[in-house]
Every structure is written in C-alpha cells, then in structure tokens.
Design a protein around this motif. Structure first.
Motif, short mmCIF file in Angstrom:
data_model
loop_
_atom_site.label_atom_id
_atom_site.label_comp_id
_atom_site.label_asym_id
_atom_site.label_seq_id
_atom_site.Cartn_x
_atom_site.Cartn_y
_atom_site.Cartn_z
N ALA A 47 29.33 35.94 -28.88
CA ALA A 47 30.59 36.29 -28.24
C ALA A 47 30.57 35.84 -26.79
O ALA A 47 29.51 35.79 -26.16
N TRP A 48 31.74 35.49 -26.27
CA TRP A 48 31.84 35.10 -24.86
C TRP A 48 33.27 35.34 -24.37
O TRP A 48 34.19 35.49 -25.16
N GLU A 49 33.42 35.38 -23.07
CA GLU A 49 34.76 35.50 -22.48
C GLU A 49 35.46 34.16 -22.60
O GLU A 49 34.90 33.12 -22.25
N TRP A 50 36.70 34.19 -23.11
CA TRP A 50 37.43 32.93 -23.33
C TRP A 50 38.91 33.23 -23.24
O TRP A 50 39.43 34.10 -23.94
N GLY A 51 39.59 32.53 -22.39
CA GLY A 51 41.03 32.70 -22.27
C GLY A 51 41.74 32.10 -23.46
O GLY A 51 41.12 31.67 -24.44
N ALA A 52 43.08 32.06 -23.39
CA ALA A 52 43.87 31.45 -24.47
C ALA A 52 43.42 30.00 -24.66
O ALA A 52 43.42 29.21 -23.71
N TYR A 53 43.04 29.66 -25.88
CA TYR A 53 42.42 28.37 -26.19
C TYR A 53 43.28 27.18 -25.75
O TYR A 53 42.77 26.19 -25.24
N LEU A 54 44.59 27.28 -25.95
CA LEU A 54 45.49 26.18 -25.61
C LEU A 54 46.20 26.39 -24.28
O LEU A 54 47.17 25.70 -23.97
N GLY A 55 45.74 27.35 -23.50
CA GLY A 55 46.36 27.62 -22.21
C GLY A 55 47.58 28.52 -22.36
O GLY A 55 47.81 29.13 -23.42
N ASP A 56 48.37 28.63 -21.29
CA ASP A 56 49.54 29.50 -21.33
C ASP A 56 50.84 28.77 -21.03
O ASP A 56 51.88 29.39 -20.82
N LYS A 57 50.79 27.44 -21.00
CA LYS A 57 52.01 26.65 -20.80
C LYS A 57 52.46 26.08 -22.14
O LYS A 57 51.65 25.88 -23.05
N GLN A 58 53.76 25.82 -22.25
CA GLN A 58 54.28 25.23 -23.48
C GLN A 58 53.63 23.88 -23.75
O GLN A 58 53.34 23.11 -22.82
N LEU A 59 53.42 23.60 -25.00
CA LEU A 59 52.65 22.43 -25.40
C LEU A 59 53.52 21.20 -25.64
O LEU A 59 54.63 21.29 -26.17
N ARG A 60 52.96 20.06 -25.27
CA ARG A 60 53.55 18.76 -25.64
C ARG A 60 52.73 18.21 -26.79
O ARG A 60 51.56 17.87 -26.63
N LEU A 61 53.35 18.13 -27.97
CA LEU A 61 52.64 17.70 -29.18
C LEU A 61 52.97 16.26 -29.53
O LEU A 61 53.99 15.72 -29.12
N THR A 62 52.11 15.69 -30.36
CA THR A 62 52.40 14.41 -31.00
C THR A 62 51.99 14.52 -32.46
O THR A 62 51.00 15.18 -32.79
N VAL A 63 52.78 13.90 -33.33
CA VAL A 63 52.42 13.88 -34.75
C VAL A 63 51.21 12.97 -34.93
O VAL A 63 51.21 11.81 -34.50
N SER A 64 50.17 13.50 -35.52
CA SER A 64 48.90 12.79 -35.62
C SER A 64 48.95 11.69 -36.68
O SER A 64 49.67 11.78 -37.68
N THR A 109 44.09 32.69 -33.83
CA THR A 109 43.26 33.66 -33.13
C THR A 109 42.88 33.16 -31.74
O THR A 109 42.97 33.90 -30.76
N ALA A 110 42.44 31.92 -31.63
CA ALA A 110 42.06 31.38 -30.33
C ALA A 110 43.28 31.09 -29.46
O ALA A 110 43.30 31.38 -28.27
N ALA A 111 44.32 30.52 -30.07
CA ALA A 111 45.52 30.14 -29.33
C ALA A 111 46.45 31.32 -29.07
O ALA A 111 47.29 31.27 -28.17
#
Length: 296
Positions: free
Chosen positions: A121-138, A250-252
């Motif tokens: 276990a470790w301290e970890w903030g929101a995995y993807l941060g707290d700003k809205q995401l810019r995605l791309t279709v992979s 869970t992480a995000a």
C-alpha cells in the motif's frame, strides 16, 4: 515513490519490510505475465480507515485466480483483515492497496503448483489527475473475449493498456479510449466509460470489458439518484454526439472527459450527470461503514 525503508508489505502470511523482500527471477509471472492483481482504495473517515468495497475486490481476486487456473486458498476474510493490519502498520489511511498473486518458477506453459500473495500500500492521488481528460481513440483494441478471460484482472492483460496509454501520451493526449475487436466502444486502459445524452447515461455492456467495481458502484448510485442508464453496444459516432462523458475506476475514481480526438463535449462539466455522480461517489467512499444505510 511506492515504498521507503520503513514500508511493510504482507507476504505469504507475514508482515515484512518491503526493501528486504525478494522474488524469484524464474517466476512464471515475471516471464509470462501469469498472475492476477487488484487495485483497492482506502479512505480516512470519521470512524477510522475504511477500505472501500474490500470484500468485492478480494472476491474478484479469487475469481480471477479461478478463471485462469491459478490455485489460491486464502479466504476473502483473511485478506481483508490483512489489509487493515497492513494499513495500520504503515500508518496509512488514504491509500492505494495493491494485492498481487504471483506464481512459482515454471518455464512450461502450464498452471502453477504453488503461488504467493503480496499486499502492499502507498499514498497515491487520483491516478488520472483531477482535470478533465483529452482522449484519443487508440489504434489498439481490447482483446477478443474468446482469446482471454476478459473478466479476470490478469497481469499480462495490461500490456495492452500500457501500449494504448503510451501511444496516447506520445501523441499529446492524456489517455486512450479503446474499442473492442468489432469496433464498438469498450473502455479506457484502466477505467470504464460512461457518456451522457439528453440526461440519460450510456455505458458499454459487459462481455468485452472488465466488470469494474467502481463501474458497479456508479450504476448503484445512478439508480439511487434516479438517473436512467442504458448498457449496450455503442459506436464511436454515438459518443461523438454525446453531451458529456467520464471515466471511472478504483485508481481514477470518477473523472470527466473534455474531448475525444479534439472533439469537445458541449455540456459544461459542472452541469453534467457525471459531476453529480462524482460528488455522490466522493461522499460515499469517505463515509464510515458504521454510518452507511447500505454497505457498498
């Protein structure tokens, strides 16, 4: 960033120093990715540390082992108890918990005779941060469900996620969006997808995606809030015409999506169904289990 000289892990029934632990370089997990894991969150509450949906996560860990023929005989109760003790020994309340079941040395492509369990276990903030995401279709798709056990959280499956995320970041985006092998919307590399149109939520149905525990929680919260949700097969074009979208995991946790391939969603995030669910989720996970009318 994950451990220091005083960090303790749970390893095969004992609590040991992380920096004094070792594993066998001939492990089947190291060579072939044949192992299973979970991602779990712990939160500080008024009545102490709460591991959110610990039972559900460890039930899934055991189910993942069963699906891919990895022998594992710990009970869920033993694993939950070990997790709370681990957090206490490391003086952690808000933390990310990583259980890993890994196999003994075996260079053959057969099921293992023996396995080990490690929980850290470790301290970890929101995995993807707290700003809205810019995605791309992979350009990568999710594996076909007949090629793997899609509902199992298997170590080796995440090479697909690493490739997709790396490609997205190399192209200047925050994260990837993967389709399934038939071209329908699937999920993110480590999160499930929801999108909103005219007040209704849509999400890819189970079958080609990991059945996320956070996804299930969002569905429960949507039902409590009277938000209609439809699960099905949806095309990228249907997402393109949506009002808003978000990832959850869970992480995000719950995080809004700003755009997909630079096409921005028109609805202000603060006015979306996703933002309401983010607030409800944040409140839920930080409630003490003693105060919950329904134990999630």
């Amino acid at each position: 960033m994950y451990y220091n000289n005083s960090s303790v892990i749970f390893l095969n029934g004992k609590f040991v120093k992380a920096n004094e632990s070792s594993t066998d370089l001939y492990s089947q997990t190291l060579h072939y990715g044949y192992g299973v894991f979970e991602g779990i969150r712990a939160y500080a509450t008024e009545n102490g540390t709460r591991v959110f949906k610990a039972k559900e996560h460890y039930d899934r860990l055991k189910k993942s082992c069963e699906l891919v023929n990895i022998p594992f005989d710990y009970t869920t109760a033993e694993l939950v108890d070990a997790t709370y003790e681990l957090l206490q020994k490391n003086n952690l309340s808000d933390a990310y918990v990583r259980p890993l079941v890994f196999c003994d040395p075996n260079m053959s492509l057969t099921k293992p005779n023996n396995v080990s369990i490690m929980i850290c276990a470790w301290e970890w903030g929101a995995y993807l941060g707290d700003k809205q995401l810019r995605l791309t279709v992979s350009s990568y798709c999710r594996p076909h469900p007949r090629s793997i056990k899609i509902e199992a959280k298997v170590c080796g499956h995440y090479v697909n996620s690493i490739l997709a995320t790396s490609e997205a970041k190399d192209n200047g985006y925050d994260e990837a969006l993967l389709l399934d092998s038939d071209g329908y919307l699937a999920e993110g590399p480590g999160a499930n997808l929801f999108f909103e149109k005219e007040g209704v939520l849509f999400t890819p149905k189970l079958g080609n995606i990991l059945p996320g525990i956070t996804r299930a929680t969002v569905l429960e919260l949507a039902d409590k809030l009277g938000i209609q949700v439809k699960q099905g097969l949806y095309t990228p074009e249907e997402l393109e015409s949506a009002d808003s979208a978000f990832y959850c995991g869970t992480a995000a946790e719950v995080i809004g999506i700003e755009s997909v391939d630079d096409n921005k969603f028109p609805k202000n995030w603060n006015d979306t169904v996703g933002k309401k669910l983010l607030e409800a989720y944040s409140q839920l996970v930080r409630e003490s289990e003693k105060t919950l009318s329904t134990k999630y």
